[in-house]
Each structure stands twice: as structure tokens, then as C-alpha cells.
Scaffold this motif. Structure first.
Motif, mmCIF file in Angstrom:
data_model
loop_
_atom_site.group_PDB
_atom_site.id
_atom_site.type_symbol
_atom_site.label_atom_id
_atom_site.label_comp_id
_atom_site.label_asym_id
_atom_site.label_seq_id
_atom_site.Cartn_x
_atom_site.Cartn_y
_atom_site.Cartn_z
ATOM 1 N N ASN A 197 31.162 52.442 35.099
ATOM 2 C CA ASN A 197 32.095 52.003 36.145
ATOM 3 C C ASN A 197 33.075 50.952 35.615
ATOM 4 O O ASN A 197 33.359 49.951 36.280
ATOM 5 N N GLN A 198 33.567 51.189 34.422
ATOM 6 C CA GLN A 198 34.568 50.298 33.826
ATOM 7 C C GLN A 198 35.785 51.137 33.467
ATOM 8 O O GLN A 198 35.916 51.649 32.367
ATOM 9 N N PRO A 199 36.712 51.323 34.410
ATOM 10 C CA PRO A 199 37.852 52.228 34.177
ATOM 11 C C PRO A 199 38.777 51.793 33.052
ATOM 12 O O PRO A 199 39.535 52.608 32.536
ATOM 13 N N VAL A 200 38.715 50.539 32.644
ATOM 14 C CA VAL A 200 39.592 50.095 31.574
ATOM 15 C C VAL A 200 39.264 50.808 30.260
ATOM 16 O O VAL A 200 40.139 50.965 29.386
ATOM 17 N N LEU A 201 38.039 51.298 30.116
ATOM 18 C CA LEU A 201 37.660 51.977 28.884
ATOM 19 C C LEU A 201 38.359 53.321 28.725
ATOM 20 O O LEU A 201 38.329 53.900 27.633
ATOM 21 N N ARG A 243 46.686 49.085 30.893
ATOM 22 C CA ARG A 243 45.679 49.583 31.833
ATOM 23 C C ARG A 243 45.119 48.465 32.701
ATOM 24 O O ARG A 243 44.895 48.650 33.898
ATOM 25 N N ILE A 244 44.923 47.287 32.124
ATOM 26 C CA ILE A 244 44.416 46.151 32.907
ATOM 27 C C ILE A 244 45.416 45.762 33.987
ATOM 28 O O ILE A 244 45.041 45.464 35.134
ATOM 29 N N ALA A 245 46.705 45.777 33.626
ATOM 30 C CA ALA A 245 47.734 45.449 34.629
ATOM 31 C C ALA A 245 47.730 46.469 35.762
ATOM 32 O O ALA A 245 47.861 46.103 36.950
ATOM 33 N N GLU A 246 47.578 47.746 35.442
ATOM 34 C CA GLU A 246 47.534 48.777 36.480
ATOM 35 C C GLU A 246 46.319 48.608 37.387
ATOM 36 O O GLU A 246 46.422 48.733 38.623
ATOM 37 N N LEU A 247 45.167 48.312 36.802
ATOM 38 C CA LEU A 247 43.953 48.163 37.595
ATOM 39 C C LEU A 247 44.029 46.953 38.515
ATOM 40 O O LEU A 247 43.556 46.999 39.667
ATOM 41 N N ARG A 248 44.616 45.874 38.040
ATOM 42 C CA ARG A 248 44.767 44.693 38.893
ATOM 43 C C ARG A 248 45.699 44.978 40.061
ATOM 44 O O ARG A 248 45.462 44.525 41.186
ATOM 45 N N ALA A 249 46.746 45.744 39.805
ATOM 46 C CA ALA A 249 47.671 46.092 40.883
ATOM 47 C C ALA A 249 46.997 46.983 41.927
ATOM 48 O O ALA A 249 47.367 46.953 43.110
#
Length: 383
Positions: A197-201, A243-249
Motif C-alpha cells: 500500500n505504498q503507491p509511490v513505489l 509521483r510524491i507531488a501527485e500523491l499529495r495533491a
């Protein structure tokens, strides 16, 4: 000449035709070739067979697998099932071994490290597993000591390869303490099976031979992905940042800390706070290894530096040895001289003689000393 060439052509053709069945048989064997009829005192109860249902939760985590199985019996008629998997690399075989201690597995807590079997081994109450070279082996049976015996005999038949576990796992902070529970991965599915459950990977690519290791600490779950070149590490770093920026948004979970360290991409998940996560990353140090495919252009420079260092060291040591020898000679000479002087002075005190210099020695340098004259007769007196 034509007849001779024709004879050679016919001979080569016959040799190739006869070799095709042998080559086909070897390719068909796969991992079964490592399962002989006899392993020590244990004999096979039947032929080896290839298997597709590997004794793993996620066999797709390692590519290039072939697997075989064979059942052996001891002299006491106890049977043991041996599953052998041939991976495409030593790291792949080690990844299969560490997948057994994956915290997501229900039986992972039952496995403990076992020494003196293969390159690395794990044991449970009902079975054991080890890897050596690019081969991974699991073994189930009733008696623990017989399991170890058959495993050692089988491991002795396998090529050792490098004989070491991958170096990346040794770069974990406090490696000796967490190594038993660290999980190795050579593919993205293998890593995602541990860091769930870590989508950043999703932004991490294992193309080019990337490898990863993960372990749990009090500060969180640490994931280190090693890339083979700085370019691959740089490209992944850019994708991960995006990817981190997208997930935070999107208000989705992101790692508490992420950083590129050399050719490593380092993540920390499930940390209590960002400060603890960054403190854990600070303990990760990248150790680069440079290998020249051709002639090393810095070889002469290193040789000159070596000779200069050696010459300087030789000169310094020579000066030190010379100074020590001089001090030693002066010390010994002074000691013996003092002893001789004191002895002669003592002898002189015992044999004291008259002196007109107040007990001191007088040197007759001016030749004014009075010499005793012999009495002479006076000339006769004449009246």
C-alpha cells in the motif's frame, strides 16, 4: 581436396545432429539436474519432476525461474521433499530465501537463521531453506537433524558462486541487528509484497538490474533501492519526486521521508514523525565501487602515489632507525665510559702519591719543572 572438404562437412553435420537431443534434454531438465538419485545416505523414491507451483507465495517476484521436485528416503524410511529453484542470479536466489521472512507471511515468524548450510539458510520446525549460487532450495521432512544432513550434502554439490550475500544488505543501518529480518527484492512486485500500500513505489523501475532491501526499525520501515548507474538513479529520483507531488495533491499516502543517497533511492514509511524518518535516512551511506571495463586510466597515477608514499615512509623510517642507533651508541658508550672512569678514580684514591699541586695532577707543559741535579765536585781551590 573437394573430397576432404565434403568429408569434413558430413562429419560436422552428423555431430550437430547427434548433439541436438542432448542439448534438448539438458534444457528440458532445468532445475531437475540438481536433484540426483542419491544424496549422501538418502535415495530418491522416484524420478525428479518439474513443477510450476513453486513453494512460494509470489514466484513471479523473481524472473527466469525453473523449478524441480524430488522425494528422498532415509535408511529409516523417513521421506523428505526437496524443492529446488534455479534463479537467473545469486541475488534472485537470495531474494527467494528472504521472502520467507516477509512480515506479510503468516509463517515468517517461524523461520530462524541456520549456519553451515549453503551461503545462507533458514530453519523452521517443519522444514528449512537455503541458497547457494543462483539456486534456492526448500526441504520438508520429519527429523530436524536428517534435514540438515541432506541439505548439507545437497549444498556441497552446488556451485558456490561468490559465496556471499548481496552487499546491499550490509549497508542497512545496524545491519547485524536487522539482517535476519530484512527482505531482499530484485523486482517491483517483490518489493511491493513487503512494502504494501505504498503507491509511490510505482515510480521505481527495476530495469537495468536494480535491487532493493527493506527492514523495519523503531523509526519506521526503511526501503533502499540500488541502481547500477547514476543516470538510472537520477531518472528514478525525478519520477519519484513527481509521483510524491501527485500523491499529495490527491491526499494519498506518501513516505514520511525520501532522499537520493548516491545511487540509492531511500524511503521511510510508517514513521512516527518526519524528524525520526530523516534521522534514519542519515544513517544510510552509499559506498561506490568503480570498475573499469578496459585499462584503468589512473593506474600510473596510483602507482606513482604508491611509490612516493613508500619512498617517504622508507626515508622516515631510516632517519628514525639512525637516530635510535646513535642514541643507543651514545648511551652504551657513556655507560661504559662512566664505569671505567669511576673504577680508575677509585684506584687512584687508594694509591695516593705526593703532589706539589695540592693533590691535583700537574702537567709540565712549560718545561719549568725543577729537575734534580746530580751533585758535582767543586774545582780545586788554588792559592
Amino acid at each position: 581436396m573437394r573430397v576432404l572438404r565434403l568429408a569434413k562437412l558430413i562429419f560436422v553435420s552428423l555431430f550437430l545432429l547427434l548433439s541436438i537431443p542432448t542439448l534438448a534434454d539438458e534444457s528440458r531438465k532445468g532445475a531437475e539436474q540438481f536433484l540426483p538419485n542419491q544424496i549422501g545416505d538418502f535415495h530418491a523414491t522416484g524420478p525428479a519432476r518439474s513443477i510450476t507451483a513453486l513453494p512460494l507465495n509470489r514466484p513471479e517476484d523473481v524472473s527466469g525461474l525453473t523449478a524441480g521436485q524430488r522425494i528422498y528416503a532415509s535408511v529409516n524410511n523417513r521421506t523428505y521433499t526437496v524443492n529446488i529453484v534455479q534463479a537467473n542470479s545469486e541475488a534472485g536466489a537470495y531474494a527467494l530465501l528472504t521472502s520467507l521472512v516477509n512480515p506479510a507471511r503468516e509463517s515468517s515468524a517461524q523461520y530462524a537463521r541456520l549456519n553451515n548450510v549453503g551461503t545462507a539458510a533458514l530453519a523452521s520446525p517443519t522444514g528449512m531453506a537455503f541458497f547457494k549460487g543462483s539456486v534456492f532450495v526448500t526441504l520438508q521432512g520429519e527429523d530436524e537433524q536428517e534435514r540438515i544432513t541432506i541439505a548439507q550434502a545437497l549444498a556441497a554439490r552446488l556451485e558456490a558462486g561468490s559465496g556471499q550475500i548481496p552487499a546491499l544488505i550490509a549497508h542497512l543501518p545496524d545491519g547485524n541487528g536487522v539482517q535476519e529480518h530484512a527482505v531482499y527484492a530484485v523486482s517491483l512486485p517483490g518489493l511491493q509484497a513487503v512494502a504494501r500500500n505504498q503507491p509511490v513505489l510505482d515510480a521505481v523501475s527495476f530495469e537495468g538490474g536494480a535491487e532493493a532491501v527493506t527492514a523495519k526499525y523503531d523509526q519506521g520501515q526503511l526501503v533502499i533501492v540500488e541502481f547500477q548507474t547514476p543516470q538510472l538513479a537520477s531518472d528514478t529520483d525525478a519520477r519519484v519526486g513527481q509521483r510524491i507531488a501527485e500523491l499529495r495533491a490527491q491526499n494519498q499516502p506518501v513516505p514520511l521521508a525520501y532522499r537520493r543517497v548516491g545511487n540509492y533511492a531511500v524511503f521511510v514509511f510508517d514513521a512516527p514523525d518526519e524528524q525520526a524518518a530523516n534521522a534514519l535516512i542519515d544513517k544510510v551511506h552509499y559506498e561506490k565501487v568503480v570498475q573499469w571495463l578496459g585499462e584503468d586510466p589512473h593506474r600510473n597515477e596510483r602507482a606513482n602515489r604508491y611509490w612516493l608514499n613508500m619512498s617517504g615512509s622508507l626515508i622516515v623510517n631510516t632517519v628514525k632507525a639512525t637516530g635510535l642507533a646513535i642514541l643507543l651508541c651514545l648511551g652504551i658508550g657513556g655507560l661504559f665510559g662512566g664505569v671505567v672512569f669511576m673504577r680508575r678514580r677509585a684506584q687512584a684514591a687508594l694509591n695516593e702519591q705526593y703532589s706539589d699541586a695540592g693533590g691535583m695532577m700537574r702537567l709540565n707543559l712549560d718545561e719549568f719543572a725543577v729537575h734534580s741535579a746530580q751533585p758535582t765536585a767543586l774545582p780545586p781551590h788554588e792559592d
